[in-house]
Write an enzyme that holds these catalytic residues in place. Structure first.
Site, mmCIF file in Angstrom:
data_model
loop_
_atom_site.group_PDB
_atom_site.id
_atom_site.type_symbol
_atom_site.label_atom_id
_atom_site.label_comp_id
_atom_site.label_asym_id
_atom_site.label_seq_id
_atom_site.Cartn_x
_atom_site.Cartn_y
_atom_site.Cartn_z
ATOM 1 N N SER A 1 40.068 29.209 24.772
ATOM 2 C CA SER A 1 39.348 27.951 24.642
ATOM 3 C C SER A 1 38.068 28.026 25.459
ATOM 4 C CB SER A 1 40.208 26.777 25.130
ATOM 5 O OG SER A 1 39.433 25.590 25.168
ATOM 6 N N LYS B 1 29.130 52.356 42.508
ATOM 7 C CA LYS B 1 29.862 52.112 43.752
ATOM 8 C C LYS B 1 30.578 53.393 44.152
ATOM 9 C CE LYS B 1 33.885 49.431 45.405
ATOM 10 N NZ LYS B 1 34.868 48.403 45.019
#
Length: 501
Positions: free
Chosen positions: A37, A76
């Site tokens: 939703s 990273k």
């Protein structure tokens, strides 16, 4: 046979599941639909990963040039921990991701840490022994020159919301059906299996198997199927976070920075368009307003009108990740605070292990028990490593840090690891004996314990003899610096990604 799989909930976890299963089961005639939703937001602040995320994109055949620029991603090479220790010379350390050159340099670190634990005054801080640490310190990216013959592990920083959107579009290309509805009821049959999801517009969505990616709500696994939640609150105190962005930085290290504050720690994650910041803390020791003030003060933004987001965390795991005809993935299955950026690793491992177990059992529940045991063990192993950060901290400035250092809610595994370390025994052998090296390898445990200076006090150390000084630090440093000559700047490697768009 399973004919239809319904994933409830989007976000990174839901769309990772959709992508992996759609690719893996492409020729099995299984329909995959994801129902979410747009009225329900996602947490969307998990912005760091472990090196395992690269294997996900490699498996999906998605190049870094394709997804990283679209998600403001950076590289990273590890995590720097600052101010967790008050011991002289150990106020910060770097937890490096593995590289093949470590095979040459790490044994020297292990050896020095071993003899220092036994009383010899030798150098045993981890920062000088690993290539990834050097790369971060010198702002070098993880991709070497094509002539460099060794593998280099690395992770990513990214905008989690953008990653979810990117994976959504990719999954749809693989045939995943996307539905936008809010679920208002879950229908079970007489045996307690899920049969239908009822939507707010009166539709009944049927499926053979359901995947719960509804976040902390746990709409299917916890609410509908009533699978109990196992809290880690006694092990890990933090249950809240406050987050806010700051302006982008032109040149930055490929690292996450974790800085200990009064009642928790602050992350700093550099993206290409901004810097993500957050303060993870315990509400038992600090109010949300006080946490926000402390974060803003650290960022020199006390008088800024940039808004913050306050989040609550439910730290622990469900008792069973796969129950009946439902699999929980992501926050619905559990969460271990973001200190080591393990959230997506656990998502990835859960989906892959489930697919393997489901197939091995001929798409039945035959392997359900062994699968749940495997994932529970992984959650608990990650928990123990993170608990260790808090248990061995040496700060005494607040009740929060003192109580963490005196927290005796430790697993037998962690208790034994700490006993082996302080007694000067072989930690690597103990990790092998417990068979936990697949979660965090010996190098990670050594970096943590040595990085915080968990050694005899300086006055208890004696000058090492020739045996203690077996390795020459200058030789190790020279080897690592020569390896690093094969790497260009992090900034240049990010620019090269965008050049290929």
């Amino acid at each position: 046979m399973i004919k239809k799989v319904v994933i409830l909930g989007g976000g990174t976890a839901g769309w990772m599941a959709a992508n992996m299963l759609a690719k893996r089961w492409a020729n099995r005639g299984i329909d995959i639909a994801l129902l979410e939703s747009t009225d329900i937001g996602i947490v969307g602040v998990g912005e760091g990963s472990t090196p395992q995320l690269k294997s996900f994109f490699d498996y999906m055949g998605i190049a870094e040039q394709e997804w990283m620029p679209a998600c403001n991603a950076t590289y990273k090479t590890g995590i720097r921990f600052c101010n967790w220790s008050t011991k002289a010379g150990f106020d910060n350390y770097f937890h490096p991701f593995p590289t093949q050159p470590d095979d040459y340099s790490a044994p020297a670190f292990f050896y020095n840490a071993f003899v220092r634990r036994r009383g010899a005054d030798v150098y045993a801080h981890p920062d000088k022994f690993f290539l990834a640490t050097y790369l971060a310190a010198h702002h070098l990216g993880p991709h070497p020159d094509h002539r460099f013959p060794f593998q280099v592990g690395y992770g990513y920083h990214f905008d989690a919301s953008l990653v979810g959107q990117f994976l959504k579009e990719h999954a749809k290309k693989l045939g995943v059906t996307h539905l936008d509805h809010r679920v208002v009821d879950v229908r079970l049959n007489a045996q307690g299996y899920i049969t239908q999801l009822m939507t707010d517009d009166g539709q009944a969505l049927e499926g053979d198997f359901f995947i719960d990616c509804t976040g902390f709500a746990g709409l299917l696994i916890q609410k509908a199927l009533q699978v109990p939640f196992v809290s880690f609150a006694k092990n890990l105190f933090n249950d809240s976070a406050v987050v806010m962005p700051t302006a982008q930085v032109d040149d930055f290290a490929p690292q996450t920075t974790s800085t200990a504050l009064q009642n928790g720690w602050m992350w700093n994650i550099p993206l290409t368009n901004r810097v993500g910041n957050g303060y993870v803390y315990s509400s038992a020791f600090c109010s949300k307003d006080a946490a926000e003030v402390e974060l803003r003060t650290q960022l020199n933004m006390l008088d800024s009108d940039v808004p913050v987001r306050h989040l609550k965390m439910n730290v622990g795991r469900v008792e069973r990740h796969w129950a009946k005809n439902c699999l929980a993935v992501g926050l619905s299955q559990g969460f271990i605070e973001p200190l080591e950026a393990t959230a997506l690793h656990l998502v990835q491992e859960t989906i892959l292990s489930f697919a393997e177990a489901f197939e091995q059992g001929n798409f039945s529940e035959q392997e359900q028990g062994s699968f749940n045991q495997k994932i529970n063990q992984r959650f608990e192993a990650v928990r123990d490593y993170i608990v260790c950060h808090y248990r061995v901290n040496s700060r005494t400035d607040t009740d929060y840090w003192r109580e963490n250092a005196n927290n005796n809610y430790l697993s037998d595994s962690l208790r034994r690891l700490l006993q082996v370390w302080v007694s000067g025994d072989n930690l690597t052998q103990e990790i092998e004996r417990q068979q936990i090296g697949g979660y965090y390898p010996s190098a990670s445990w050594h970096c943590l314990l040595a990085g915080y200076g968990v050694f005899p006090e300086q006055k208890q150390l004696s000058a090492g003899n020739a045996i203690a000084n077996k390795y020459k630090l200058e030789t190790i440093e020279d080897f690592i610096s020569r390896c690093a000559l094969n790497f260009s700047s992090h900034k240049a490697q990010l620019a090269a990604l965008r050049a290929h768009m």
